[in-house]
Motif scaffolding. Structure first.
Motif, mmCIF file in Angstrom:
data_model
loop_
_atom_site.group_PDB
_atom_site.id
_atom_site.type_symbol
_atom_site.label_atom_id
_atom_site.label_comp_id
_atom_site.label_asym_id
_atom_site.label_seq_id
_atom_site.Cartn_x
_atom_site.Cartn_y
_atom_site.Cartn_z
ATOM 1 N N MET A 169 8.054 -7.987 10.503
ATOM 2 C CA MET A 169 8.522 -6.695 9.746
ATOM 3 C C MET A 169 8.074 -6.818 8.428
ATOM 4 S SD MET A 169 10.748 -5.260 11.887
ATOM 5 C CE MET A 169 11.665 -4.187 10.914
ATOM 6 N N TYR A 170 7.738 -5.678 7.799
ATOM 7 C CA TYR A 170 7.266 -5.552 6.443
ATOM 8 C C TYR A 170 7.998 -4.677 5.607
ATOM 9 C CZ TYR A 170 3.403 -7.827 8.870
ATOM 10 O OH TYR A 170 2.356 -8.687 9.639
ATOM 11 N N PRO A 171 8.837 -5.225 4.680
ATOM 12 C CA PRO A 171 9.185 -4.300 3.420
ATOM 13 C C PRO A 171 8.396 -3.417 2.885
ATOM 14 C CG PRO A 171 10.324 -6.281 3.618
ATOM 15 C CD PRO A 171 9.235 -6.513 4.513
ATOM 16 N N GLY A 172 8.588 -2.302 2.456
ATOM 17 C CA GLY A 172 8.010 -1.419 1.637
ATOM 18 C C GLY A 172 6.821 -1.052 2.019
ATOM 19 N N LEU A 173 6.430 -1.005 3.565
ATOM 20 C CA LEU A 173 5.257 -0.600 4.283
ATOM 21 C C LEU A 173 5.840 0.495 5.256
ATOM 22 C CD1 LEU A 173 2.880 -3.759 4.726
ATOM 23 C CD2 LEU A 173 3.147 -2.007 2.763
ATOM 24 N N GLY A 174 4.754 1.317 5.520
ATOM 25 C CA GLY A 174 5.367 2.562 6.580
ATOM 26 C C GLY A 174 4.640 2.519 7.743
ATOM 27 N N GLY A 194 0.865 1.125 5.411
ATOM 28 C CA GLY A 194 0.597 1.328 4.067
ATOM 29 C C GLY A 194 1.854 1.448 3.089
ATOM 30 N N PRO A 195 1.756 1.421 1.877
ATOM 31 C CA PRO A 195 3.005 1.285 1.127
ATOM 32 C C PRO A 195 3.772 2.778 1.301
ATOM 33 C CG PRO A 195 0.997 0.736 -0.299
ATOM 34 C CD PRO A 195 0.542 1.376 1.095
ATOM 35 N N ALA A 196 5.165 2.480 1.128
ATOM 36 C CA ALA A 196 6.050 3.733 1.330
ATOM 37 C C ALA A 196 7.444 3.334 0.606
ATOM 38 C CB ALA A 196 6.108 4.159 2.645
ATOM 39 N N VAL A 197 7.810 4.280 -0.374
ATOM 40 C CA VAL A 197 9.024 3.769 -1.275
ATOM 41 C C VAL A 197 10.093 3.765 -0.049
ATOM 42 C CG1 VAL A 197 10.731 4.940 -2.913
ATOM 43 C CG2 VAL A 197 8.126 4.761 -3.299
#
Length: 372
Positions: A332-337, A341-344
């Motif tokens: 699981m990756y916090p801050g990724l979509g 890639g990055p997602a707020v």
């Protein structure tokens, strides 16, 4: 079953440390070839280390008429990401061959036989994976005993179905997997991704054309914008007048607590209907969710899930992890979509380029399972 949540503050440092895994000394090379998917020839490519027979990863696309790079464009025409090209570059430089191909009826970036693609079923996409895996195993640079399949989004259901049917691959990697029924996933997008964004621009709980315009111009990602086009069919062309499906009294306003919420289930049904744009996902036509297929997956499975995924419910990855039992490894990756890639937040998920850490995790997992 192993579940790991990667802390966002450590992303860069851990990615750098993992990026040296299996690095070769010579720069990678690539070979282009053609593969027949049904009666349609498509372009394919293998990115590989310069020498030796190595493990290979076959990439299976997400939704839509995608080319081998998995090119994703925004409504403004600009490229948001090409994550399959990114994966090919990263993995081939670290000792792993990557095989990618244009989807059936696709002839390159932004080029598709639209009529043929509209008839493409998920079952045919499973057959296409089989054709590409067979071609990969014949490549002299590939170790045929260590071929893995990687699915993204819709491709996770396709890849899982292939693994259940054929069982002749070494493992499966699933990114942003479809773990709930197609209907439930679309309703989740509407109520838990699009709706929170729309409420930021509502006045007294409703949206008129100006509110929809401001929502369109706001910080919402591609999934939010798609739902705005469902509400206002002319949004991509600059017209934000709501359609009758979401504004049945045609007063020019969409009441979120009544009209919007009442319309979503019927609208999703229309998307999945035999004549709808997502007919291939419909009941008795679409493949089962990956969670439903999990009992038949008797091979190593790596699940990659961004916690800010705007396309699928992120929490459903834990349900899949439980269903996979000892065969699954969840990251699981916090801050990724959805694209990793990055997602707020989920509404901000714009399918941006994949972060390095998931790619480093892929290399480490493949290194463990292909070279044990």
């Amino acid at each position: 079953m192993r579940s790991v949540r990667i802390a966002a503050t450590f992303l860069a440092g851990l990615a750098l440390a993992a990026s040296t895994v299996s690095c070769g000394s010579a720069p990678p090379e690539h070979d282009d070839f053609q593969v027949w998917l049904g009666d349609f020839p498509v372009r394919a490519r293998i990115d590989r280390p310069a020498a030796g027979r190595v493990p290979a990863l076959v990439l299976v696309h997400g939704t839509g008429p995608r080319d081998m790079d998995q090119t994703v464009r925004g409504y403004d025409g600009t490229v948001r990401s090409r994550i399959f090209a990114d994966l090919a570059r990263y993995l081939s430089a670290r000792g792993i061959a990557v095989v990618r191909y244009d989807k059936r009826h696709v002839t390159g970036p932004d080029s598709v036989d639209a009529a043929g693609f509209a008839r493409l079923t998920q079952q045919e996409q499973v057959a296409d994976v089989d054709s590409v895996v067979r071609a990969a195993k014949l490549d002299p640079h590939v170790d045929p005993d260590w071929v893995f399949v990687y699915g993204w989004s819709e491709g996770t259901a396709v890849a899982a179905e292939y693994a259940v049917r054929h069982g002749d691959i070494a493992g499966l990697i699933l990114q942003g997997s479809v773990n709930v029924p197609w209907y439930d996933g679309l309703v989740d997008q509407a109520l838990h991704v699009a709706e929170p964004h729309l409420r930021r621009y509502a006045r007294d709980g409703s949206l008129d054309a100006d509110g929809l315009r401001r929502a369109w111009l706001g910080a919402g990602g591609l999934q939010v914008k798609e739902w705005i086009t469902f509400v206002a069919p002319g949004a991509a062309s600059g017209s934000f007048i709501p359609g009758r499906e979401f504004d049945p009294d045609q007063d020019g306003r969409v009441e979120l607590d009544s009209e919007w919420r009442a319309a979503v289930p019927a609208f999703v049904d229309s998307l999945l209907a035999p004549s709808g744009p997502l007919a291939s996902w419909g009941r008795r036509r679409g493949l089962p969710s990956v969670t439903e297929q999990a009992p038949g997956l008797r091979l190593p499975v790596l699940v990659l899930q961004g916690e800010h995924d705007g396309n699928v419910p992120p929490a459903s990855a834990h349900v899949l992890d439980d269903a996979l039992r000892e065969h699954g490894t969840l990251r699981m990756y916090p801050g990724l979509g959805h694209s990793l890639g990055p997602a707020v937040d989920r509404a901000d998920d714009d399918l941006r380029p994949i972060h390095e850490l998931p790619m480093a995790d892929i290399v480490a997992w493949l290194d463990q399972h292909a070279r044990a």
